[in-house]
Design an enzyme around this catalytic site. Sequence first.
Site, PDB file in Angstrom:
ATOM      1  CE  LYS A 276     -35.859 -37.621  36.500  1.00 48.20           C
ATOM      2  NZ  LYS A 276     -34.995 -37.604  34.609  1.00 48.20           N
ATOM      3  CG  ASP A 281     -38.233 -42.011  33.028  1.00 45.33           C
ATOM      4  OD1 ASP A 281     -39.196 -42.607  32.883  1.00 45.33           O
ATOM      5  OD2 ASP A 281     -37.494 -41.541  32.436  1.00 45.33           O
ATOM      6  CE  LYS A 288     -36.334 -44.182  30.556  1.00 43.99           C
ATOM      7  NZ  LYS A 288     -35.866 -43.249  30.328  1.00 43.99           N
ATOM      8  CG  ASP A 299     -34.700 -40.726  36.227  1.00 49.27           C
ATOM      9  OD1 ASP A 299     -34.183 -39.859  35.736  1.00 49.27           O
ATOM     10  OD2 ASP A 299     -36.327 -41.002  35.762  1.00 49.27           O
ATOM     11  CD  GLU A 360     -39.174 -38.830  33.422  1.00 49.75           C
ATOM     12  OE1 GLU A 360     -38.929 -38.514  32.445  1.00 49.75           O
ATOM     13  OE2 GLU A 360     -37.823 -39.012  34.028  1.00 49.75           O
ATOM     14  NE  ARG A 362     -36.365 -32.740  29.547  1.00 49.69           N
ATOM     15  CZ  ARG A 362     -35.507 -32.793  28.275  1.00 49.69           C
ATOM     16  NH1 ARG A 362     -35.712 -31.927  27.237  1.00 49.69           N
ATOM     17  NH2 ARG A 362     -34.740 -33.846  28.520  1.00 49.69           N
TER      18      ARG A 362
END
Length: 511
Positions: A276, A281, A288, A299, A360, A362
Amino acid sequence: MRNLFLIIVVLFSAGAAQISSLAARDIDFSATPVADGALIFAISDAENLTAVTAIIGEANTENLKRAMTASGFMAEEGTTASFISGGATYGEIYLVGVKSDGMRPRDWEDFGGRAATLAKASKTDRIYVVAPGASDADIENAAFGAMLGQYSFTKYMTEAEAATGELLFVSDSAAAVKSSFDAGRRHVAEAVNWARDLQTEPANALYPEEFVRRSRLKFNGVAKTSMSVLDVRAMERLGMGAILGVGRGSERPPRMMIVRYNGGAAGEKPLVFAGKGITFDSGGISIKTSSNMWEMKGDMSGAAAVTGAVLGLAKSRAPVNVIAIAALAENMPDGRAIRPGDVLKAMSGTTIEIMSTDAEGRLVLSDALWYAQQEFDPALLVDVATLTGSVIGALNDEYGGLFARSDDVAEMLLQAGETSGDDVWRLPLHPNHKKQIKSVIADIKNGNTGSPGASTGAQFLGTFVKEETPWAHLDIAGVEWFKEMPEPTKPMGATGWGVRLLDRLARDYEY
Ligand code: BES
Ligand code: MN
Ligand code: ZN
């Protein structure tokens, strides 16, 4: 010799070490210590200082013993002590407690990491590390640990002190150890530290194209490697609607980067590692909260781990076929961004209802995993991702979360974790977790799935992995960044977690 050792400076135990802004020392090897340097000894028995006496002499040893008694240093594993000598030779002496037997490779690495931490506090040019009774392999492990333990990131400190001095590991066969280390494990340590650099880089400096540029520079000229990069048009042609959806909300376009290293037998199926790579993010439209949002520059740690692992394997010419796939995107809210309620179509054809644009990871991985199976027919497929906050609640920073359908695959990863020091703990993939990701209007949904979040995330990824593909998922949200308790080979901050694990996994993999 009537030299007097004066005075204990500090005694501190493992874990309490400070990060200094001193840049790294060169790690090298030497047949003997020289008296203008400092000394670091591995001590397993505070009563037995024979090997120390052989270097510093009787009188100095007597003084050292008094100082040890005064400071209460008992040579317990992981404890360290620093002494300043009043004598003419070896201005500083450091002791590191080690086990008297049963030292595993990772224990030698920890010893080296502790030595490097002690060395950070010293201004002495040459510091010799003496481990009585250690084999050549033990010495290499210690040097490896030292390279990891002295890592620091000073790029943005305008007044950081320049690199200075050497840390020399003493071995009778110093020349042979050096050539083995320089051809092998030095490259792996450098790969871990390179992955740490990527993790630490702020997101204004590191975005998908920049991740690719830096990787290209690193792999340039490395034998038996090749790189390809899918840009937006290429991903559109392949129907990678999931990663493209995530990337839409950012000015910086997404990329899928593929790095291959063919060091193994021709025709042997590759191990494929998918990471990933969310360079930041924000959560997207499901934004968030602001506290600690800065951490989301990390991330992309999964992508750094898989790319770093292949780099280390390639540079050390390991006899393996491996491929890293980095699913790179920036998750930002914007007029073009995807919304909750939207439906995306992944490369596999599966339709995904977006419950949260913050789930996001996944999404980008679903296309990476499918692509990996279509293109490469992996012998083993492992994905690495800072996927869920939930795994932090379960395992904090002691273990990466491991998910696998097959016990054999799980066992391989548990073993590689145990050996490498990147420990993993297996968590469940229950059929109920799969029911939780059913959508009312599409094939699956990407969130709002309730507990346990780490397992439902894993089941989401599993939707894109064929039953016959040997597969493991590693959720590293808790281990990618150390905030509280550093380890000897993992200082505070970016850990480079996963590079060592995947390196070990590939080297030990049996067809
Ligand atoms: N990158 C985060 C997970 C994360 C959280 C990593 C904290 C490191 C530290 C991931 O994209 C995320 O936001 N996950 C959500 C998923 C949820 C919306 C289904 C989570 O875990 O809350
Ligand atoms: Mn997220
Ligand atoms: Zn994320």
